[in-house]
Write a protein that holds these residues in place. Sequence first.
Motif, short mmCIF file in Angstrom:
data_model
loop_
_atom_site.label_atom_id
_atom_site.label_comp_id
_atom_site.label_asym_id
_atom_site.label_seq_id
_atom_site.Cartn_x
_atom_site.Cartn_y
_atom_site.Cartn_z
N MET A 237 0.83 -1.21 0.00
CA MET A 237 0.00 0.00 0.00
C MET A 237 0.86 1.26 0.00
N GLY A 241 1.55 3.59 -3.36
CA GLY A 241 0.99 4.94 -3.27
C GLY A 241 2.04 6.02 -3.43
N THR A 645 -5.46 7.87 -2.82
CA THR A 645 -6.74 7.49 -2.22
C THR A 645 -7.28 6.23 -2.87
N PHE A 648 -5.21 3.12 -1.75
CA PHE A 648 -5.57 2.69 -0.40
C PHE A 648 -6.99 2.11 -0.36
N ALA A 663 -6.85 0.64 5.39
CA ALA A 663 -7.10 1.12 4.04
C ALA A 663 -8.09 2.28 4.03
N LEU A 666 -6.56 5.42 5.82
CA LEU A 666 -5.55 6.10 5.02
C LEU A 666 -6.17 6.80 3.82
N ALA A 667 -7.13 6.14 3.17
CA ALA A 667 -7.80 6.76 2.03
C ALA A 667 -8.52 8.04 2.46
#
Length: 715
Positions: A237, A241, A645, A648, A663, A666-667
């Motif tokens: 992730m 990202g 975004t 995640f 997830a 964080l998004a």
Amino acid sequence: MTDFLSARPGGLYRLGRFCARHPGPVVLLWLVLLVGVTLGHQALGGQYSDDFELPNAPAQRGADLLQMHQSSSGAQSGQVVFTVREGTLAQQKAAIDSSVDAIRRLGHVQSVTDPIDSQDGRTAYVTAGFDKNPSALGDAFVTQIDDATESARRAGVNVEYGGELGQAARPKTGDAVSELIGIGTAVVVLLLGFGSVAAAGLPILSAAIGVLAGMGLLGMLAAATTFATVSPTLAIMMGLGVGIDYALFLATRFRQDLMEGGEPAEAAGRTVEGSGRSVLIAAMTVVIAMLGLYASGVSFIGKLGLAAALTVAVAAAAAVTLVPSLLGLAGKRIDRLRVRSAVAEAGSGESDVWHRHAARIGRRPWLYLAGGVALLAVIALPTLSMQLGHVDAGSDPADFTSRQAYDAISDAFGPGANGPLTIVVDVSHADTDVSADLQKALQGVRGVASVSKVQATKDGDVLVATVIPTTGPQDSSTEEVLRTLRDDTLPKIVEAHDAHGYVTGATAFQLDFRDKIVSRLPVIIAVVLAAAMLLLLITFRSVLVAIKAAVLNLLSIAAAYGVVVAVFQWGWGASLFGVRETVPIESYVPMMMFAIVFGLSMDYEVFLLSRVRDAWLRTHDNRLSVGEGLSVTARVISCAALIMTSVFAAFVLSDVIVVKMLALGLAASVLIDATIIRLIVVPATMFLLGGGNWWIPRWVDRILPHLEAHTTPAP
């Protein structure tokens, strides 16, 4: 890294130009590295497991005492559950006994209890003790358990696995679908945002190579030390990202340089010196934040941070070496395959939409600041009711063996049977017999469904009993039983007999783990805040910028916590994310989110403020500088945030609840940070602070090292 940042003027410029002029060797070196670490991972065979210790915790002391006097108890345990839909297990007793004997003969199995039967005779289970976590033994060990229980299956008995064994037997679904969704979304965003197929593909390619190399390195490390099972997912992730984001910032600035007439190699040099410097500073901030998790005092948490920091560091290395090499290969052909008119990072002048946006905020900065902070406060409100705990196997997907074993035990023996508490009492110095008093005291505890017979170890120095609560492992009532046993029941017994008592077991470990995390969270926050603020102070030579960034990031993190609590604990929209029931917030998720979100928020802070400061040093016009910073970075930061975004959010598809939590959190944090924080609150505060944005006492400026490039200024 310091050499490239400051000590040698133009070091980053020369690095970028060299990579662009010699792309073949640089790309080949990365491919050799990728193949080497991949083969190394396969050869060493690193495994991941949730195996951790809590030095000096009550549960750990109890487990160590029991292991010392009864080594056959096993440091880790799991259940093998036998069930039949019709009739009873009496007819298959011989087959079940044969399976249990076969399990006892397996390597790494230290003990297996006799089968415990339910009242209706349809369910029975045994508890096996292992010398290490079954997850660390790999799929081959689960296959051995399958083979050992084959006789029961042939007799028509359904066999499921619980506890650590159930975790080891979870389907290895992987994260390929999430990765593909994240990458696919990134391609669409890049194509729509920047119009070029080559410009869209380059960040994806470099990020993919960086992630694969990072995962190979992590796999090799996992062969030497134990990393949690969620470590690879977290590393992917983070690596994917930030890898796409870092490459995107570089590719965008390179294309702008070409549009202004620059030559590819020189443009690559200026890009790495300008945006590359920001990438390295941003990556350093993320790495510092992640390694700050070691301040928790729990190696399990620290290694999660190390796993993420590793892929971020590899992504940063790829950004300043592999990306300029690929840019050099593409050259002016980078915009040849277009799906729309090519655009890069420069705004269209003081009349563009972002200058106008900045001007609107500049006219009423207090209004926008108050509105932005109020909105963040509303989103963060659920954080006030956050309940930390452990998400047990009852929240696993219905087709997982861990969930089926959990449900079978709950239905047949009560939910508390999935979270037994083990009582361990050291009676080596007791003056009288303790067994009878201990048995009576345990049976009188409120919230206890049953108590096993108190038994002594072979040497007679330790008494052991199992307490079954009336509620499941993640229920708050089970914690009350634990507290009563520790704070009231056992102290009365041990004080009267000069003994020492402990409550241990998986549930006790999880609660002690949570308490440890909660107690260390302020330390983590202080360490990460101090390190990040110092780095920002060195980078931007501004006291207020560093303080402002820290405060705003705390607001952003609180808002992200609010989203997680609302979905997982309150159940708001939970079904949309595949969450079947409300659960407590996994104890280490807030700590992980803090470090990750703080680091990622600093990424966008660095990229935006770098351009604002460039404009300020050139014009000393605060209004114009803020407008120009927004104008130049808004498109690329918005696209980068949308990509991150999406990356995640794609991992919300995971079957693991903890991964879903991370997830979604964080998004949400990236989305909040790139909109409310960067587009409203940051400009408003910078307008209010005016020239004070760049104030620093002279004595502080003198003692701080310089990370600024001194030659070949970026356009």
